[in-house]
Motif scaffolding. Structure first.
Motif, PDB file in Angstrom:
ATOM      1  N   GLY A   1       0.834  -1.262   0.106  1.00  8.57           N
ATOM      2  CA  GLY A   1       0.065  -0.090   0.115  1.00  8.57           C
ATOM      3  C   GLY A   1       0.904   1.096  -0.041  1.00  8.57           C
ATOM      4  N   GLN A   2       2.130   1.057   0.020  1.00  5.37           N
ATOM      5  CA  GLN A   2       2.963   2.245  -0.103  1.00  5.37           C
ATOM      6  C   GLN A   2       3.712   2.376  -1.511  1.00  5.37           C
ATOM      7  OE1 GLN A   2       5.650   3.335   3.408  1.00  5.37           O
ATOM      8  NE2 GLN A   2       4.472   1.672   4.624  1.00  5.37           N
TER       9      GLN A   2
ATOM     10  N   PRO B   1       4.498   2.509  -7.891  1.00  8.15           N
ATOM     11  CA  PRO B   1       3.280   3.196  -7.197  1.00  8.15           C
ATOM     12  C   PRO B   1       2.778   2.481  -6.179  1.00  8.15           C
ATOM     13  CG  PRO B   1       2.939   2.106  -9.226  1.00  8.15           C
ATOM     14  CD  PRO B   1       4.093   1.882  -8.947  1.00  8.15           C
ATOM     15  N   ALA B   2       2.004   3.087  -5.369  1.00  4.28           N
ATOM     16  CA  ALA B   2       1.364   2.555  -4.127  1.00  4.28           C
ATOM     17  C   ALA B   2       0.344   1.499  -4.289  1.00  4.28           C
ATOM     18  CB  ALA B   2       0.502   3.468  -3.328  1.00  4.28           C
ATOM     19  N   TRP B   3      -0.029   1.341  -5.755  1.00  4.71           N
ATOM     20  CA  TRP B   3      -0.967   0.215  -5.868  1.00  4.71           C
ATOM     21  C   TRP B   3      -0.586  -0.886  -6.509  1.00  4.71           C
ATOM     22  CZ3 TRP B   3      -1.055   5.123  -7.647  1.00  4.71           C
ATOM     23  CH2 TRP B   3      -0.542   5.296  -9.104  1.00  4.71           C
ATOM     24  N   TRP B   4       0.885  -1.087  -6.313  1.00  6.07           N
ATOM     25  CA  TRP B   4       1.636  -2.097  -6.660  1.00  6.07           C
ATOM     26  C   TRP B   4       1.012  -3.667  -6.342  1.00  6.07           C
ATOM     27  CZ3 TRP B   4       4.071  -5.408  -3.528  1.00  6.07           C
ATOM     28  CH2 TRP B   4       4.371  -4.957  -2.110  1.00  6.07           C
ATOM     29  N   LYS B   5       1.269  -4.643  -6.856  1.00  4.82           N
ATOM     30  CA  LYS B   5       1.005  -5.957  -6.492  1.00  4.82           C
ATOM     31  C   LYS B   5       2.193  -6.924  -6.653  1.00  4.82           C
ATOM     32  CE  LYS B   5      -3.830  -5.587  -8.390  1.00  4.82           C
ATOM     33  NZ  LYS B   5      -4.786  -6.089  -9.297  1.00  4.82           N
TER      34      LYS B   5
END
Length: 239
Positions: free
Chosen positions: A200-201, A222-226
């Protein structure tokens, strides 16, 4: 054989060389896999698909001594067949090839002979093992350093790929949007771990190459990485 200075050329050209910059060293080379290079994919450095990671199929599988627990992953070597030593009749005089270290190749002198395109740059396919000389050289890569993210929750495993210059990672750090710099440690191969909750960061990285160059890769992820994603930068190493 002097194990510390040997290397075993494995693959489409997977090679095994040693690290003594600007100096030619004696070694031996053999090979594995088929002519399409599919057997060179994956490996002990953890790069996975070597095309996606920037390495292609001209790769080196290092002896255990030269692999150094993964510290040599990504390094580049130029190899020439040595016609002056026993087995030199299988050499192609005046030829050489440059490969990247992507795998571990424990010595095995009973490997089957297969006709491989890269192998045949320096030797003839009838030879199972050939004498070579080799030296570490500067790596030239297309594009920037890449960071591939694996792990789960409070365990991040970052595979650091496609380094120019010395080609390999000496130290690495990670930083979340809400944290300071966190030093990572080598887990295996080119995989570096951080025992931190950074989901989330947005993420930044810092890397020191084995050549001693330090680069910060800021706001790469980006904060939405997986997990399972790879991020490419526009920065790379000179040494």
């Amino acid at each position: 054989m002097d194990v510390a200075r040997s290397l075993i050329l494995c693959t489409v050209l997977a090679a095994c060389l040693a690290h003594t910059a600007a100096q030619w060293n004696p070694g031996t080379a053999t090979f594995y896999g088929g002519p399409d290079g599919s057997d060179t994919m994956g490996g002990a450095c953890g790069y996975g698909n070597l095309y996606n990671a920037g390495y292609g199929i001209l790769n080196a599988a290092l002896s255990e001594t030269l692999f150094k627990g993964g510290a040599s992953c990504g390094q580049c070597y130029t190899i020439s067949c040595d016609g002056s030593r026993p087995g030199g009749e299988y050499c192609k005089p005046g030829t050489s090839i440059t490969v990247s270290a992507t795998n571990l190749c424990p010595a095995n002198f009973a490997l089957p002979n297969r006709r491989l395109p890269a192998w045949e740059h320096i030797g003839v396919y009838q030879a199972g093992v050939i004498p070579v000389v080799y030296q570490q050289v500067k790596c030239w890569r297309s594009g920037g350093v890449r960071f591939s993210i694996a792990g789960f929750n409070y365990f991040l495993l970052i595979n650091i790929q496609n380094l120019s210059g010395s080609g390999s990672v000496g130290n690495a750090w990670i930083k979340g949007d809400n944290t300071g710099w966190i030093q990572m440690s080598r887990n295996w191969g080119a995989n570096w771990q951080a025992l931190s909750g950074l989901v989330g960061q947005g993420l930044s990285f810092a890397v020191t190459s084995t050549g001693g160059q330090y680069i910060q890769f800021l706001n790469v992820v980006p904060a939405w990485w997986k997990f399972g994603e790879t991020y490419t930068t526009n920065q790379n190493f000179y040494y």
